[in-house]
Every structure is written in structure tokens, then in C-alpha cells.
Write a protein that holds these residues in place. Structure first.
Motif, mmCIF file in Angstrom:
data_model
loop_
_atom_site.group_PDB
_atom_site.id
_atom_site.type_symbol
_atom_site.label_atom_id
_atom_site.label_comp_id
_atom_site.label_asym_id
_atom_site.label_seq_id
_atom_site.Cartn_x
_atom_site.Cartn_y
_atom_site.Cartn_z
ATOM 1 N N SER A 1 52.756 -6.691 -24.875
ATOM 2 C CA SER A 1 51.773 -7.325 -26.157
ATOM 3 C C SER A 1 51.556 -6.608 -27.451
ATOM 4 N N TYR A 2 51.230 -5.816 -27.117
ATOM 5 C CA TYR A 2 50.567 -5.193 -28.689
ATOM 6 C C TYR A 2 50.802 -4.395 -29.068
ATOM 7 N N ALA A 3 52.145 -3.880 -28.156
ATOM 8 C CA ALA A 3 53.610 -2.587 -28.581
ATOM 9 C C ALA A 3 54.602 -3.719 -29.610
ATOM 10 N N ILE A 4 54.763 -4.951 -29.373
ATOM 11 C CA ILE A 4 55.390 -5.565 -29.531
ATOM 12 C C ILE A 4 54.736 -6.017 -30.925
ATOM 13 N N ALA A 5 53.544 -6.322 -31.336
ATOM 14 C CA ALA A 5 52.805 -6.172 -32.547
ATOM 15 C C ALA A 5 52.978 -5.351 -32.993
ATOM 16 N N ALA A 6 52.556 -4.366 -32.957
ATOM 17 C CA ALA A 6 51.747 -2.608 -33.704
ATOM 18 C C ALA A 6 53.557 -2.448 -33.418
ATOM 19 N N ALA A 7 54.329 -2.712 -33.048
ATOM 20 C CA ALA A 7 55.727 -2.536 -33.889
ATOM 21 C C ALA A 7 56.243 -3.299 -35.081
ATOM 22 N N VAL A 8 55.915 -4.654 -35.229
ATOM 23 C CA VAL A 8 56.514 -5.651 -35.790
ATOM 24 C C VAL A 8 55.837 -5.979 -37.321
ATOM 25 N N PHE A 9 54.604 -5.332 -36.813
ATOM 26 C CA PHE A 9 53.768 -5.841 -37.957
ATOM 27 C C PHE A 9 52.552 -4.604 -38.757
ATOM 28 N N GLY A 10 52.543 -2.846 -37.673
ATOM 29 C CA GLY A 10 51.699 -2.204 -38.033
ATOM 30 C C GLY A 10 52.544 -1.152 -38.445
ATOM 31 N N GLY A 11 53.671 -0.496 -37.264
ATOM 32 C CA GLY A 11 54.331 0.608 -37.860
ATOM 33 C C GLY A 11 54.976 0.669 -38.915
ATOM 34 N N PHE A 12 55.998 -0.761 -39.009
ATOM 35 C CA PHE A 12 56.549 -0.658 -40.614
ATOM 36 C C PHE A 12 55.813 -0.957 -42.067
ATOM 37 N N ALA A 13 53.952 -1.336 -41.379
ATOM 38 C CA ALA A 13 53.294 -1.529 -42.744
ATOM 39 C C ALA A 13 53.224 -0.340 -43.809
ATOM 40 N N PRO A 14 53.433 1.064 -43.631
ATOM 41 C CA PRO A 14 53.201 1.932 -44.329
ATOM 42 C C PRO A 14 55.245 1.509 -45.224
ATOM 43 N N PHE A 15 56.389 1.945 -44.589
ATOM 44 C CA PHE A 15 56.900 2.178 -45.063
ATOM 45 C C PHE A 15 56.696 -0.248 -45.994
#
Length: 427
Positions: free
Chosen positions: A371-385
Motif C-alpha cells: 500500500s505504501y509502495a503504490i502511493a510512493a510509486a504513483v504520487f511520490g516517485g514521479f513527483a520531481p519528474f
């Protein structure tokens, strides 16, 4: 919980286990964040140089792509943590992160091997993403289950501290390098040093984690054979809550701490050294405040601090970034990043405990990770991009503000409807 009948979890062994988990998690996040801070140099090394913006976007896309592996890491490695124990999962995640980080430090450049260079870079980042996807949930489950009664928020808050310490260490190492090496040396070989250091420290991480013992809560838990459909029904609601709850947390972290140094250089006229030192000061604020807030959340509940964080970001993000762009002042950037650090600390103190408390012991490692990883992947990981893309597409440096506002508003609504978990017993 810890009792006098748990001899392996008396004060000294328990303290050693906590240090092992926390120190290794520092290394995990140092390895992961250093990539974001060295984006400019990596883009010059692994992508064609005829278009700097395209190379920068490609490098940030690789950064974000590693987050796609996080849910898989949570599913596979987190599942291992639930089936075989927290310790085996933590040993494997440490090894994978060390391998991926060391590989980036020795990869040949685009000029040397052409398109194979960015492909190998992507593979190394995917290994790091797989490791990080399992690491957080397993470590969080371990800290929660090994903590004394009434101190779960305090104990798990140190997981957020290690994220900040690892990030701060990465930021400090970068600041030292850009302050002492010439721009030519940084571009040629200096950017490799932090990756080589992180990869070498992976050996230390493995050694520390092999001496850990399993948590008493996990040892006492009984896992009945349950159908996949029944498990999915059981974890559906807490999983959706964690995804919505994590949006604000991960977007603020990656916008305010990973993208902000680039923002300061591009739109406030800061030097690379100024941007990284400002970032480091913000991380120091987080490190100092998080344990205090985690402890207060044990007494007063998690939700008040979570809601305060969301409201603070919603109130300050637009005027703060506007002033940075307009006034172009280094002291102002420092003040804004310190305020952002306070907002992140308000969330990071109670948040790890909430994520783990929403799940039962047989589900805690895997499904909190996923659950945490999905949120991090979708919303956080691509945030700088997304921030760079929005700025370029709309030709407005304040464009990323909209992304932050949407994330914070969503999480505020989730927290408002979420049950208080501080005083629940864990099972």
C-alpha cells in the motif's frame, strides 16, 4: 509486546536490534536519495548532451521508474517478511540496495557504451526500487512489534528519522563534494563517489542485520490458512486508507526535499552548494522534531498531528514558492525549507505507526509495504519528474504547487475519516 518472558528482547538485545534496523535503513535511504540529488551530473553522464532538458527529464524518469518496482518489492519481500519472519526480509533488502547502488557508481557512461549506459542505469535503479519496496514495511513492522507498550509512535517514528538522516547524509555528502571539487571534476568522476560509499556500506548493513532476532509478536502470531479472496477482503479497506493517507506524505517529501534543490538552482539563482546546504538544514529540523511528535502522538493520538501537517502545507505552499521565485533570496529559501521540514515532521512522527497499526500481524509486512509502495510509486516517485514537466509545459515555475495542493487535500480528507489507532492493541 515485550515482556519479562521474552529474554531475547530484554533491554540490551532489543536496543541492538533497533540499532541494526535503524542504521541499515539510514543506508537504504542514503543510497536511494543520492540519485535525486545528483540528477544533473547523472543526466550528463548517461544521456545524450544535445538537449539538457530532455536529458534531465530522462534521468528523472529513471528515478521515477524505480518506484514502479516498489509495489512488487512490497509484495514479494514483504510477503517473505510475513511468511518467514521480519529478519530474513530485512537481510535481503539490505543486500539488494547495496548491489544496486554500487553498480551505479561503476557503470560506464553514454560516451563509452552508448544506449547500453541508460539501460544499465535503469536496471540498477529497478533493483534499488525492489529493495526499498520491501524495506519500509518490514522494518516498520519490526519496530512496531518490538516496541514497549504505549510507545509505538515513538519507536516507529525513528523509521522516519532514519529516512531523514539517510537523506541528510546524502545531502551533506553532495554539498561537501560540490563545495570542494571543481565543476569539471564533479562531472567527470566526483558524482560516482557517493554511490561507491553507499555500496560499500551495504556490507556493514548485511552484517548488522544478520545478528537480529525475531519479534515476540511475530513469534506468537498464528497464521491460519486463508483464501486469497478472503485476505484481499480483509486488507482492502486499510490498504486504500494507507494509499490515500500517504499521498501528502510522499509528495511533500519528494517535492520539498528532492525537487527543491533543483528548484532553488533554476528559479532562485542558488548555487549547487547553497541549494544542498539549505536542504540539509531542513532535514536537521525533521530529525530533531520527528521523535518528539511521535511520542506526543502516543499520548494525544495520531490524527491531530497529521491534520496539522496537511493544513500547514495547504496554507503556506503557494505564497512560499511565489516569494522564492520573486525575491530570489537564499535566506528565504532556507526559511521556507525549514517550514516545510516542520510540516513533514508533523506527519512523519505518527505516520509509520498508523500504517502498521491498520493491519494485523499476518498481513502487516506485506500489505503495509504494498500500500505504501503504490502511493510512493504513483504520487511520490514521479513527483520531481511531474514538477519539471509541469513547469516546462505551462512555462510557470509555480505549476508544481497544484500537484502538492491536490495531494495534501486528499490526505486531509482521508485522515479526517480515518479511525484513531494510537490506543488500539496490535494482534
Amino acid at each position: 509486546m515485550m515482556t519479562l518472558h521474552d529474554p531475547e528482547h530484554t533491554a540490551t538485545p532489543r536496543r541492538r536490534a533497533f540499532i541494526g534496523v535503524l542504521l541499515c535503513n539510514v543506508l537504504e535511504w542514503y543510497d536511494f536519495v543520492i540519485y535525486g540529488l545528483l540528477t544533473v551530473y547523472i543526466s550528463q553522464a548517461f544521456f545524450p548532451r544535445h538537449d539538457d532538458t530532455a536529458a534531465l527529464l530522462a534521468t528523472l524518469a529513471v528515478f521515477g521508474a524505480s518506484f514502479v518496482m516498489r509495489p512488487l518489492g512490497g509484495l514479494v519481500l514483504g510477503g517473505l517478511g510475513d511468511r518467514k519472519g521480519r529478519k530474513p526480509g530485512l537481510v535481503i533488502t539490505a543486500g539488494l540496495m547495496g548491489v544496486g547502488t554500487f553498480a551505479i557508481g561503476i557503470l560506464p557512461t553514454f560516451e563509452a557504451i552508448g544506449l547500453a549506459a541508460p539501460i544499465l542505469l535503469l536496471l540498477a535503479r529497478l533493483v534499488q526500487g525492489l529493495s526499498a519496496g520491501g524495506e519500509w514495511g518490514i522494518a516498520n513492522a519490526f519496530l512496531l512489534e518490538a516496541s514497549p507498550e504505549g510507545r509505538r509512535g515513538f519507536s516507529t517514528s525513528f523509521l522516519s528519522v532514519t529516512v531523514a538522516v539517510g537523506s541528510g547524509l546524502a545531502s551533506a555528502v553532495t554539498a561537501i563534494l560540490v563545495s570542494t571539487l571543481s565543476p569539471e571534476s564533479m562531472k567527470d568522476w566526483g558524482w560516482r563517489l557517493p554511490f561507491l560509499i553507499g555500496g560499500s556500506l551495504g556490507i556493514v548493513a548485511l552484517w548488522l542485520r544478520t545478528s537480529m532476532v525475531e519479534t515476540p509478536v511475530y513469534r506468537r502470531a498464528t497464521t491460519a490458512v486463508t483464501s486469497t479472496a478472503a485476505v484481499l477482503r480483509r486488507v482492502r479497506r486499510p490498504s486504500l486508507t494507507v494509499i490515500g493517507f500517504t499521498m501528502h506524505w510522499t509528495v511533500c517529501y519528494y517535492i520539498f526535499l528532492v525537487y527543491m534543490p533543483l528548484f532553488g538552482q533554476r528559479h532562485a539563482g542558488l548555487s549547487a552548494a547553497q541549494a544542498t546546504w539549505s536542504n540539509t538544514l531542513s532535514l536537521v529540523v525533521i530529525i530533531l522534531l520527528v521523535p518528539l511528535i511521535g511520542r506526543l502522538s502516543d499520548r494525544f493520538g495520531r490524527r491531530p498531528f497529521l491534520m496539522c501537517s496537511c493544513l500547514l502545507v495547504l496554507v503556506m505552499v503557494i505564497p512560499a514558492l511565489w516569494m522564492i521565485v520573486t525575491l530570489r533570496s537564499f535566506p528565504l529559501v532556507v526559511a521556507v525549507q525549514v517550514l516545510c521540514g516542520v510540516a513533514i515532521a508533523l506527519y512523519s512522527g505518527p505516520a509509520p505507526a498508523v500504517v502498521a497499526e491498520l493491519f494485523s500481524t499476518p498481513d502487516r509486512s506485506r500489505w503495509s509495504s504494498v500500500s505504501y509502495a503504490i502511493a510512493a510509486a504513483v504520487f511520490g516517485g514521479f513527483a520531481p519528474f511531474i514538477a519539471v514537466w509541469l513547469t516546462s509545459t505551462l512555462d510557470n515555475p509555480l505549476a508544481p504547487v497544484g500537484y502538492v495542493v491536490v495531494a495534501s487535500t486528499t490526505s486531509l480528507l482521508v485522515v479526517w475519516r480515518m479511525p484513531e489507532t494510537a490506543h488500539r492493541s496490535i494482534s
